[in-house]
Design a protein around this motif. Sequence first.
Motif, PDB file in Angstrom:
ATOM      1  N   ALA A 118      -2.052   0.260   2.165  1.00  0.00           N
ATOM      2  CA  ALA A 118      -2.660  -0.788   1.347  1.00  0.00           C
ATOM      3  C   ALA A 118      -2.812  -0.321  -0.083  1.00  0.00           C
ATOM      4  CB  ALA A 118      -4.009  -1.189   1.916  1.00  0.00           C
ATOM      5  N   GLU A 119      -2.738  -1.291  -0.985  1.00  0.00           N
ATOM      6  CA  GLU A 119      -2.968  -1.015  -2.401  1.00  0.00           C
ATOM      7  C   GLU A 119      -4.205  -1.731  -2.913  1.00  0.00           C
ATOM      8  OE1 GLU A 119       1.713  -0.484  -3.733  1.00  0.00           O
ATOM      9  OE2 GLU A 119       0.764  -2.441  -3.855  1.00  0.00           O
ATOM     10  N   ASN A 135      -0.712  -5.088   0.080  1.00  0.00           N
ATOM     11  CA  ASN A 135       0.074  -4.338  -0.901  1.00  0.00           C
ATOM     12  C   ASN A 135       1.084  -5.271  -1.573  1.00  0.00           C
ATOM     13  OD1 ASN A 135       2.214  -4.657   0.891  1.00  0.00           O
ATOM     14  ND2 ASN A 135       2.056  -2.551   1.695  1.00  0.00           N
ATOM     15  N   GLN A 136       1.894  -4.753  -2.506  1.00  0.00           N
ATOM     16  CA  GLN A 136       2.817  -5.585  -3.289  1.00  0.00           C
ATOM     17  C   GLN A 136       3.969  -6.104  -2.454  1.00  0.00           C
ATOM     18  OE1 GLN A 136       4.027  -3.334  -6.688  1.00  0.00           O
ATOM     19  NE2 GLN A 136       1.990  -3.448  -7.694  1.00  0.00           N
ATOM     20  N   VAL A 195       0.882  -2.447   6.234  1.00  0.00           N
ATOM     21  CA  VAL A 195      -0.524  -2.091   6.003  1.00  0.00           C
ATOM     22  C   VAL A 195      -1.222  -1.954   7.351  1.00  0.00           C
ATOM     23  CG1 VAL A 195      -2.734  -2.823   5.044  1.00  0.00           C
ATOM     24  CG2 VAL A 195      -0.603  -3.252   3.776  1.00  0.00           C
TER      25      VAL A 195
END
Length: 450
Positions: A52-53, A91-92, A24
């Motif tokens: 990024a989520e 993020n995951q 990220v």
Amino acid sequence: MKKTLNIIVLFLLFGCAKEEAVPVIVDFDFDVFNEDFSIPVQVVFFNRTEGAEEYEWRFEGGSPSRSVNRNPGVIRYEAKGVYEIELIGTNQDGSRDSKILEIQIDDPVIVDFEITNLVDNFSPAVYTFQNNSSGTNSYIWTFDGGAPSNSRDRNPGEVIFTDPGDHQITLEVSNGRETYELQKTITVAPLLVSDFEFQPTFEDDDYQVPVSVQLQNNAISATSYEWSFTGANLSISTEENPEVIFTEPGMQTITLKASNGKDVKTIEKNIEVFANTNLRTFTDIRLGINTAHTANTVGSFFSISTRQVYTNTEVTNEIEKNIDLVFFGLNQTFTRNKFVSPDQLSETTFAPLQEAKNTIFINSQELCNCSASLTTQEFDAMQNDALLKNLSIEETPGGLQNFDKETVPRIVLFQTEDGKKGAIKIKDFVQDGQNSYILIDIKVQKEPVQ
């Protein structure tokens, strides 16, 4: 067997490979609406983060103070200060990154000032300036035509303006990032000028004493006045537009001293007044025959007080009170003519007047069989009312007789209801059909003499 071995080898190679996490990288920037950092401030953010989520925004001092949207919209700041803006991206894969920026919010910038005139706005005019600006830390004053012409002080003190006219005052303020400007105008009064005009009253336009004169003050930029007069009923006046009566014949002087507290200007003018002859003269008066009067082309009625000839429609209820002389001409050949008293119009084709005066006439001196007599030569030479006041004017049947156009010039004598004696000189009988008229001169006393 060989094929089975290859599958096992591939499984061992790929099944044992380690999975790489997506990184990220947080990045953002912002714009301030209209580049205005003075509260209230509105800010829009641009998220340029990669990988990024999920997002978490933190807006210290902002409204709202938090957002989980990729783009949080407009954030509003209502108080001055330096505030942190933080964006956290995840993020995951467990990757995380953040970025912090600072934004400085300023007090609102208000530019304002008041102008105070010390004493008055006559040149040289002195002004002071009260700076009411806020949210600023630097000032630039510009004074068009002033001394000094500029200043960087918050309150610049006294400024002097000498030239008459409009002067622009400019204040430019800044808080280091933003600049604002305000302009106002002051007006310096014109330079002091002393001037006036004078006009005699309608009754005294022959300038014979006593002459009542109205003064018209045309001074510029003056606040006080001192008049002085020679040969008048008063020698000094401080009125702005006085009325004065000149009582002594000769060349008299009117002086006006105008002041505004800073300067004084004086002007003198002369007025020539004459000895009182108690005689008023009218020349080249046209009086129409009855058809001219009725058709409103040439009037037959004359007023000594208003000095005007009136036609039929011009004789209103107010005017008829002032009619002194009425000429009745029967026709364009002037076979029968006479002057008649305004209150005796029943002898004519004219409609009677409701509030008519009585005037005594001697139309025919040659038939009047009376003592009153005035020749053409005496009429022409008359410079005062000496001859008139000695006449005993009375009506007689012979004096009231009609006259024709054969005797030219002809002198007709009269006496008004208030006792003024006068003479009419008929100079010509002008034939113009229905619009025919006589041309006359009149000399009459201004005031009756017992």
